[in-house]
Write an enzyme that holds these catalytic residues in place. Structure first.
Site, short mmCIF file in Angstrom:
data_model
loop_
_atom_site.label_atom_id
_atom_site.label_comp_id
_atom_site.label_asym_id
_atom_site.label_seq_id
_atom_site.Cartn_x
_atom_site.Cartn_y
_atom_site.Cartn_z
N CYS A 194 40.06 6.31 36.60
CA CYS A 194 40.68 6.89 35.40
C CYS A 194 40.39 6.00 34.19
O CYS A 194 39.25 5.90 33.76
CB CYS A 194 42.17 7.10 35.64
N HIS A 205 41.81 10.71 40.19
CA HIS A 205 42.63 9.84 41.04
C HIS A 205 42.41 10.23 42.50
O HIS A 205 43.03 11.16 42.99
CB HIS A 205 44.11 10.00 40.69
N GLU A 261 43.45 8.77 45.05
CA GLU A 261 44.62 8.37 45.85
C GLU A 261 45.89 9.06 45.38
O GLU A 261 46.97 8.73 45.82
CB GLU A 261 44.82 6.86 45.70
#
Length: 1483
Positions: free
Chosen positions: A292, A376, A378
């Site tokens: 990000c 993202h 995760e």
């Protein structure tokens, strides 16, 4: 390049990280109205686009806080995961708007340490968002992990929130303007006194980064790091040191460098950029991975540029394509800045690209271990398809380097055979017309020739012009083989025709037919289908990937299996649809009964450990041949496990799952579907423990299903269309989202509304049927309602199911202590809940009784509580405050429920707004025409400028109004568009083609009621409304619309009323001298009895404005009459009930016609095989008629012309007549299309709907006259579903009981009738036939019995019948014993074998049972006759059954006709010989 991750990040250790917590005290107590989390008075939120003067203002109530907030305003489209989003540091100093309107449903868990000492539930130690904006805050969260409400949590942390905002409107504004600045202004402070301050000009990373540092091997730069990033590193054996954003980096301190996400503009992190440059821009750098903001910072380090995006990407469903493999992954994102890929240095390349806006989503160095991604991998909340630093991501890159792209040579087929589903039945209904039509559309777009086999003549997919060729033939291996021989297709689709097509395809594969003729199965391979259908194999496949199904056994010794598993157990049939043959057994006796019946339907019986009371969750999954995989929709059953999903009320998306559960089941679904190798679309069902995260997989359906149709309509994602394209080998990312026309189909839809599906039952039409619901499906249709609150959608849906229901009504089913425990087992259970809440039952008590989640029960209680408030104003509606009415409308109350005057509501400006279903929750511009009405909104998504023609659809499928009316509505729309008109469709049935948004210019998926149609009419101001194409439902509101001066196109509503009103119609026939049975209008019971005694019983009771003969009955006595009159008055209410003489042993004739200003221009005549008294929907129809002479035909034409002229018909109409003793009498007229319109149109070659549409719009058309066809005979046969309806008596009468129909063609009626019967699942008897015939029928049936014997059949019957036959003719009939007849009926009963023994052994191939009562009657007595028992046993043991004397004669004539051409039918497999196969073809 990425080898460093495996080599250098594998040292196991605990992270050096200590989360900290905050504790705010003395926060003012919350006083809720429109704001939450802090004390509310009046407030405003003002949003201004950065650098622009555009301002939005929401006046709600201000917060009692000490300072004003100036922050940027962003949105997020995820449907779950609000605790994770609020604690995401990326939202620092931002007002977070959640597009999904129902927030806080599962509360907030207590913060607790999880793995590696990190928070188990949150992404950081506190809430970072400045404020929260939602549509509706849940007051009563429900989840096992919930410790507090969202409101309480925000209050603890001092975070303000607003509810009651039109979040879709706000999202569109933010989307169009980019990130906007927002003010939260304190009461008493002028908004002008608080200047806008752009937080993007501040170093937000500095504000959220840690202030301490840790030690050792993986260094993570905290720019706003999320706990799950640390967790993902640690889970893979990394030892993590978290350092602040400006920490001076030294490559000697780490083996790998991780750069976290964070908020704001990356250009303000100059210290971070310089520090990274020192360790990354060297000859042999240590591995670097950024996420990000970390991706943007790494880009700045290498000299690339970043820029502010117009929209930004915010949500849980962003598709990213990996360069090299072209695999597409679904990712979570929240960012407003992007990297310009054109500015990348030479040695760098793009790693991922956003499939929607083509922005760079990742970069990678060509040979150094440096890479970053914008998304993202995760993420919490959201999908984790690329979870971890190197799991799926690294495997994909490695495969690409080795050339393993997953692609294989795929030869596109030239001609594809599509197998349909046949006649509509319970468990397999109109959803397959929708899915098959979509598949054919998709194939035609690819210029592939299509051949369809489907005997369902009422469907859109069998219409001329869709498939290139249509065969109206049985979907059996024998007939399909012959078509394959004729057509030589090189591909076949098996998954678009329900279980019928699937089973046929599996059998063709086993027989080697597909291999022999080189026909390739497109989409899911047959091996994968068998894995899902065979329970034993399925369990083994799940064990291979460490997934678990409910404890279950596929066993021949089912009783022993049940005892091993322990009672209660669920018994199910393998290879069956809709839970056929299933049920719960609580003990050995119940088990034996269930298993015996289950084996009648299948070769394999499944015994499952009961999980009754668990939640049932479904996911619809799409996968292509290259392993791209997405979940399109998840759904939650309101009813707990134990009730078939087709019987349950279903909500989309799920309401009571938290983010972890949602994504746990999502990830499992993807893992399972990949392992099974499914290509296309499928459905996976779970049982989820309501008290933990434990789950079991119930089953996978490797085909399009009822849930697929629902999911398609709920999300706007055309599953069947996409699945057909994937079957051709087209990659999912290549397909476009047909709603936005710009984004890819490789995405997971975001919903900003709530969908509720409610099933419809018609059990009142059946004698002795059980109203208990369970694991076997009984519903005949379903509705789907859309709203921005659960209550709104829920009450809409209840009204859609039954137009006489006002909503969540406590008066329908009174409650008592005795009734309530069975609440979950009844079709009326929802109304029992309404009554229980009214009676003071608590939510907790109802949960104990029903196991319906507390959240849903609280929502129902909201409705019940507000209803009590409304009743206070019953005496004087004008005293009602506008806000009480507004709240009622937002809770889904209709005007009729509120007792509101429409004018008063409009004067108060309490009006619905129109919202779009766009699949992306307003994140992207969408030009969708898929619309619904809601009272939760401040503005409509569409403008009303162009004139349209409005067509009202047929509503819910029910017995009597099914797919044939959808065919008419779709045909009307198609013709209107050909004529150049813009069209509006109003309908709410998810199973239909008419509710495909590409069929019309505007689709309103909403109620067909006077209130809603009038609301749409007033907004759209159409050129007119066509009511005559949707069956009875639109006709019922004709007069109400007419009184409001609506422009009704076609026949005037006054004349519609003259036909629908039984009294007016009968009086009209008398006036114009048309003969009819003697009649009388009901004024009181005494005069009705007197009339019946005068004309003589039997008499027919006929209510007005009803469909499928609802409450119509033949009375044979005064007792019958009194009961039937009560039923008819209840159904017809304010409209008249007429009693007429019932004429027995008469022939019935159906006439479909089209007229223009009373002049008839087309007539189609069909004759019934059965005598009059069998409802036309249950009758066997033949056209052109074979037994009507020319003189009678001329008289029919004269009557049709006279009635058309008298009613001044413009458009379609239908007449029913009876003929007896050379007399014709009219019994009914419907000024609308009828269920036989598709049958006569397709058989006789004239599209009556297209003709009627042109007439209605005033176009001159050439008269057709009497339609005589083109030399073929069509026979339409009803499709019954008695096997689904435990206990129902198999009798025919004046009230319709069939659920569908099929039709086939032939050179004569015999050939056509045989094909049609085989299409319903009927099997030609091979050897043994049981005759069960009332004594008065014996003489009439003797020639038929003789013919059967001459054909070589072994005949069996009761001793009484045997004696009667032997006395009359020389005929061999073996006597069998009925164990349930009286002792005196059968004095030699010990000498004959028991009929039950024969049936259990499948000894009989056919049962002919002719009731002692003449057609039209329904037995009132509860006495169980031997005839009833025989019929019921035949159904329960899957033995073909004929119950009408005329059909018996026709069947025997067919058998004799075939025997004349060949050897006796039972000695030769006639069904393999397709004599006249091309007579089944509609070109």
């Amino acid at each position: 390049m990425i080898k460093f991750l495996n080599d250098n990040l594998s040292v196991p250790a605990s992270p050096q990280y200590s989360p900290y917590k905050i504790n705010l005290e003395n926060v003012p107590k919350f006083d809720r109205y429109k704001s939450f989390s802090l004390k509310a008075k009046t407030d405003s939120i003002e949003c201004q686009h950065i650098g622009m003067s555009d301002v939005l203002m929401y006046n709600t109530s201000t917060f009692d806080i000490t300072k004003s907030y100036i922050v940027s305003t962003v949105f997020q489209t995820g449907m779950v995961g609000y605790p994770e989003a609020l604690t995401d540091p990326s939202y620092k100093s931002q007002i977070l708007t959640l597009t999904y309107p129902l927030i806080g449903n599962y509360g907030v868990p207590e913060d607790e340490d999880g793995e590696f000492g990190l928070s188990k539930w949150f992404e950081s130690s506190k809430i970072h968002a400045a404020a929260l904006i939602v549509g509706e805050l849940s007051e009563n969260p429900s989840h096992w992990s919930s410790a507090k409400s969202l409101d309480q949590w925000l209050r603890e942390q001092g975070i303000p929130g607003l509810e009651g905002v039109d979040t879709r409107c706000l999202t569109k504004k933010i989307r169009e303007k980019g990130t906007m600045l927002g003010k939260l202004v304190v009461e008493g402070t002028s908004a002008n006194d608080v200047p806008f301050d752009n937080p993007d000009t501040r170093n937000l990373v500095k504000e959220v980064s840690m202030k301490v540092k840790g030690t050792v091997r993986i260094t993570a730069i905290d720019c706003g790091i999320k706990y799950n990033q640390i967790r993902c590193l640690c889970q893979r054996g990394a030892r993590v040191t978290v350092v602040p954003w400006d920490y001076p980096l030294d490559s000697n301190e780490f083996d790998g460098l991780f750069i976290s996400n964070g908020p704001g503009n990356p250009e303000y992190c100059k210290e971070t950029v310089e520090n990274i440059r020192k360790v990354a821009c060297v000859e042999n750098p240590k591995p670097v991975f950024g996420i990000c903001l970390g991706h943007q910072l790494l880009s700045l380090v290498i000299g690339a540029k970043t820029y502010k995006m117009k929209y930004g990407n915010r949500g849980h469903n962003q598709p990213c394509i990996h360069k090299g493999t072209n695999r597409c992954f679904i990712t979570s994102q929240n960012h407003g800045f992007a990297v310009d890929p054109k500015t990348l240095p030479e040695d760098w390349d793009v790693l991922f690209t956003n499939a929607n806006d083509q922005t760079s989503e990742g970069i990678v160095h060509n040979h150094k271990p440096l890479f970053s991604v914008q998304f993202h991998p995760e993420h919490m909340a959201g999908p984790t398809d690329l979870v971890g630093l190197f799991d799926v991501f690294l495997d994909t890159v490695k495969d690409a380097k080795e050339g393993k792209t997953g692609k294989s040579a795929f030869v596109r087929p030239r001609k594809v055979l599509v197998l349909g589903s046949g006649g509509l039945s319970i468990g397999q209904a109109g959803e397959f017309d929708y899915s098959g039509s979509q598949a054919i559309k998709a194939l035609k777009e690819e210029n592939i020739q299509t051949v369809l086999i489907n005997p369902n003549i009422a469907t859109v997919q069998t219409s001329k012009g869709l498939a290139d060729k249509v065969y109206f033939l049985p979907i059996t291996p024998e007939y399909v083989t012959q078509v394959i021989k004729n057509e030589r297709p090189d591909g076949v689709l098996l998954t678009f025709g329900g279980q019928t097509a699937l089973n046929c395809g599996v059998e063709l594969t086993k027989q080697g037919v597909l291999e022999k003729y080189k026909v390739r199965v497109l989409g899911t391979p047959v091996a994968s289908i068998e894995m899902t259908e065979d329970r034993k194999i399925f369990v083994e496949k799940m064990e291979e990937i460490n997934e678990h199904v409910a404890p279950s056994e596929a066993a021949m010794s089912a009783v022993a299996a049940a005892e091993r598993l322990g009672y209660p157990v669920l018994v199910r049939s393998a290879f069956a649809l809709g839970g056929l043959g299933s049920g719960f057994a609580n003990n050995r006796e119940e088990m034996i009964t269930l298993v015996t019946q289950a084996f009648a339907h299948t070769s394999q019986v499944l015994v499952d450990k009961s999980l009754k009371g668990w939640k049932e969750i479904e996911y619809e999954v799409v996968r292509d041949a290259y392993d791209n995989c997405v979940t399109v929709c998840n759904m939650e059953n309101i009813d707990p496990l134990g009730i078939h999903t087709g019987e349950s009320i279903v909500v989309a998306p799920s309401q009571t799952l938290n983010d972890y559960e949602y994504n746990m089941l999502r990830n499992t679904a993807i893992k399972v579907i990949r392992h099974l190798g499914i290509v296309g679309e499928c459905n996976i069902q779970y049982a989820l423990n309501p008290e933990s995260e434990q789950y079991y997989i119930i089953e996978v359906n490797a085909r399009l299903s009822r849930s697929s149709a629902l999911a398609s309509k709920a999300t706007g994602y055309p599953l069947a269309y996409v699945a057909a394209k994937l079957g051709l080998g087209i990659p999912l990312p290549v397909l476009k989202n047909s709603v936005t026309n710009s984004t890819t189909a490789n995405f997971e839809p975001s919903l900003d509304y709530c969908v509720v599906k409610v099933p419809r039952w018609d059990l009142s039409k059946f004698l002795r049927v059980s109203t208990k619901i369970g694991s076997s499906m009984k519903s005949v249709g379903e509705v789907m309602a859309i709203g921005r609150s659960f209550e709104e959608a829920f009450q809409k849906a209840l009204r859609m199911v039954d137009e006489n229901c006002v909503g969540f009504d406590h008066t329908i089913k009174p409650v008592s202590e005795e009734v309530c425990p069975s609440v979950v087992k009844s079709t009326n259970r929802i109304f029992v809940l309404a009554a229980a809440l009214r009676a003071g039952y608590t939510v907790e008590r109802l949960y104990e009784l029903t196991k319906i989640d507390h959240w849903f029960l609280h929502k129902m209680k909201n409705i019940a509580d507000h209803e009590k408030l409304l009743e206070a104003y019953n005496q004087d509606e004008s005293a009602m405050p506008p806000e009480v009415m507004r709240k009622a409308k937002q809770l889904g109350f209709s005007d009729k429920q509120i007792l509101a005057v429409r004018k008063m509501r409009r004067d108060w400006k309490i009006l619905p707004v129109v919202k779009q279903i766009d699949t992306v929750a307003a994140e992207w511009p969408a030009y969708t025409n898929y619309l619904y009405l809601t009272y939760h909104g401040s503005e409509s998504d569409v403008v009303f400028e162009q004139p349209h023609v409005m067509v009202i659809g047929s509503g819910v499928y029910r017995i009597g109004s099914s797919v044939e009316f959808d065919w008419c509505a779709v045909g009307c729309i198609i013709e209107l568009r050909k004529m150049g008109y813009k069209t509006i469709m109003v309908n709410y049935n998810p199973e239909t083609v008419s509710t495909d948004y590409d069929m019309c210019d505007r689709l309103y998926f909403d109620e067909i009621s006077f209130e809603v149609v009038m609301d749409i009419y007033e907004m759209e101001n159409p050129e007119g409304i066509i009511l005559s194409m949707g069956g009875q439902l639109p006709n019922n509101i004709a007069m109400s619309l007419h009184r409001q001066q609506c422009r009704i196109l076609g026949t005037s509503p006054e004349f519609i009323d003259s036909a629908e009103n039984r009294f007016k119609f009968s009086r009209m026939l008398d006036t114009i001298g048309i003969s009819q049975p003697r009649w009388k209008e009901l004024s009181d019971t005494e005069s009705a009895v007197g009339f019946c005694e005068t004309v003589g019983y039997p008499c027919l009771v006929r209510p007005s404005y009803v469909l499928s003969g609802a409450a119509m009955n033949v009375a044979y006595s005064d007792t019958d009459l009194e009961k039937y009159l009560r039923n008819a008055v209840a159904v017809s209410k304010e409209r008249p009930v007429v009693i007429s003489k019932f004429i027995q042993e008469a022939k019935e004739i159906d006439v479909d016609a089209v007229a223009c200003d009373g002049v008839v221009i087309a007539i189609a005549v069909s004759e019934h095989v059965e005598n009059a008294g069998v409802h036309s929907g249950d009758a066997t129809l033949v056209t052109p008629p074979q037994d009507i002479n020319q003189k009678t035909m001329e008289r029919i034409k004269m009557i049709v012309h006279a009635i058309g002229q008298e009613l001044q018909v413009t458009g379609p109409f239908n007449l029913q007549l009876i003929a007896k003793d050379d007399q014709l009498k009219v019994i009914e007229c419907n000024v609308r299309v009828s269920r036989s319109f598709p049958f006569v149109s397709k058989t006789l070659g004239v599209d009556l709907v297209a003709l009627a549409t042109r007439v209605i719009l005033g176009e001159e058309v050439e008269a057709v006259g009497l339609m005589k066809g083109n030399g073929i005979v069509g026979v339409k046969v009803p499709q019954f579903s008695f096997s689904r309806l435990a206990g129902a008596d198999v009798v025919l009468g004046v009230e319709m009981t069939s659920t569908g129909e099929v039709a086939c063609f032939g050179e004569n009626r015999y050939e056509a009738y045989l094909k049609a019967m085989l299409s319903t699942g009927f099997k030609i008897p091979k050897k043994n036939i049981l005759l069960s015939i009332g004594s008065f029928k014996v003489s009439e049936l003797l020639p038929t019995v003789q013919t059967l014997e001459s054909l070589g059949y072994n005949l069996y019957a009761s001793l009484l019948f045997c004696n009667s036959v032997c006395l009359s003719v020389s005929c061999q009939v073996m006597a069998v014993d009925w164990p349930f007849e009286e002792e005196s009926d059968c004095p030699n009963k010990d000498k004959q074998r028991n009929i039950m023994d024969y049936l259990e052994e499948n000894h009989f191939d056919l049962v002919i049972n002719l009731s002692m009562r003449n057609s039209g009657g329904r037995r009132l007595s509860s006495f169980v006759t031997k005839g009833y028992r025989t019929r019921r046993m035949a159904i329960d043991y899957s033995v073909p059954l004929i119950i009408d004397i005329k059909c018996t004669k026709l069947f025997v004539q067919v058998s004799y006709f075939e025997a004349q051409k060949s050897a006796p039918i039972h000695h030769k497999k006639y069904s393999t010989r397709l004599r006249g196969v091309n007579k089944g073809l509609l070109k």
